[in-house]
Scaffold this active site. Sequence first.
Site, PDB file in Angstrom:
ATOM      1  N   MET A   1       0.832  -1.182   0.000  1.00  0.00           N
ATOM      2  CA  MET A   1       0.000   0.000   0.000  1.00  0.00           C
ATOM      3  C   MET A   1       0.868   1.234   0.000  1.00  0.00           C
ATOM      4  O   MET A   1       1.085   1.850   1.022  1.00  0.00           O
ATOM      5  CB  MET A   1      -0.895  -0.010   1.239  1.00  0.00           C
ATOM      6  CG  MET A   1      -1.759   1.230   1.337  1.00  0.00           C
ATOM      7  SD  MET A   1      -2.263   1.540   3.021  1.00  0.00           S
ATOM      8  CE  MET A   1      -1.910   3.255   3.145  1.00  0.00           C
ATOM      9  N   PRO A   2       1.396   1.625  -1.129  1.00  0.00           N
ATOM     10  CA  PRO A   2       2.161   2.873  -1.169  1.00  0.00           C
ATOM     11  C   PRO A   2       1.265   4.079  -0.907  1.00  0.00           C
ATOM     12  O   PRO A   2       0.092   4.108  -1.296  1.00  0.00           O
ATOM     13  CB  PRO A   2       2.697   2.910  -2.593  1.00  0.00           C
ATOM     14  CG  PRO A   2       2.662   1.511  -3.061  1.00  0.00           C
ATOM     15  CD  PRO A   2       1.481   0.887  -2.383  1.00  0.00           C
ATOM     16  N   TYR A   3       1.836   5.048  -0.237  1.00  0.00           N
ATOM     17  CA  TYR A   3       1.207   6.346  -0.044  1.00  0.00           C
ATOM     18  C   TYR A   3       2.104   7.346  -0.758  1.00  0.00           C
ATOM     19  O   TYR A   3       3.305   7.401  -0.502  1.00  0.00           O
ATOM     20  CB  TYR A   3       1.073   6.693   1.441  1.00  0.00           C
ATOM     21  CG  TYR A   3       0.624   8.110   1.656  1.00  0.00           C
ATOM     22  CD1 TYR A   3      -0.705   8.458   1.479  1.00  0.00           C
ATOM     23  CD2 TYR A   3       1.532   9.099   1.987  1.00  0.00           C
ATOM     24  CE1 TYR A   3      -1.118   9.767   1.645  1.00  0.00           C
ATOM     25  CE2 TYR A   3       1.127  10.418   2.157  1.00  0.00           C
ATOM     26  CZ  TYR A   3      -0.198  10.738   1.980  1.00  0.00           C
ATOM     27  OH  TYR A   3      -0.608  12.029   2.127  1.00  0.00           O
TER      28      TYR A   3
ATOM     29  N   VAL B   1      -2.546   5.173  -2.574  1.00  0.00           N
ATOM     30  CA  VAL B   1      -3.168   6.466  -2.298  1.00  0.00           C
ATOM     31  C   VAL B   1      -2.231   7.564  -2.794  1.00  0.00           C
ATOM     32  O   VAL B   1      -1.030   7.535  -2.517  1.00  0.00           O
ATOM     33  CB  VAL B   1      -3.418   6.645  -0.786  1.00  0.00           C
ATOM     34  CG1 VAL B   1      -3.936   8.034  -0.477  1.00  0.00           C
ATOM     35  CG2 VAL B   1      -4.370   5.576  -0.280  1.00  0.00           C
TER      36      VAL B   1
END
Length: 139
Positions: free
Chosen positions: A1-3, A41
């Site tokens: 889940m990269p931000y 995101v």
Amino acid sequence: MPYVNLKFVKEQVNKEQKKLLVDGVMDIIADLMGRNRDLTVITIDELDPENWIVGGKSLEETQNNHGKVSYVNIKISKGTSNPVEMTSVIEAGKKLVQNVLGSNDLTNFFIIEELNPDGWGFDGISMTVRNELEKQLEN
């Protein structure tokens, strides 16, 4: 889940350029990093020229003789990438920004930050716990 956080100076990047940059960053994350688009995101911050300082002077003071400036920060869990992958991501990011915004070599920042998976997550679950739960589901 990269931000991912993108920062630009107000009125330097139009709506079409923002879309091209978001789509391009998403492609880099999915294609080069092998990450899930649905869990990535991206936020965009637009700063006033007086709040972007290069060499101790704001862009407002220098009448922005630096051209269009950009900052791309990708946050991922520590240990989920490697130096070769990170290098290719940074190179692809530079090409993307140059293609969309034009040349801005000295003011084009592309940062990959590795975070402790115990200290971040989403939906109230740390990335460490989330990874353990995913492993259990695979077995």
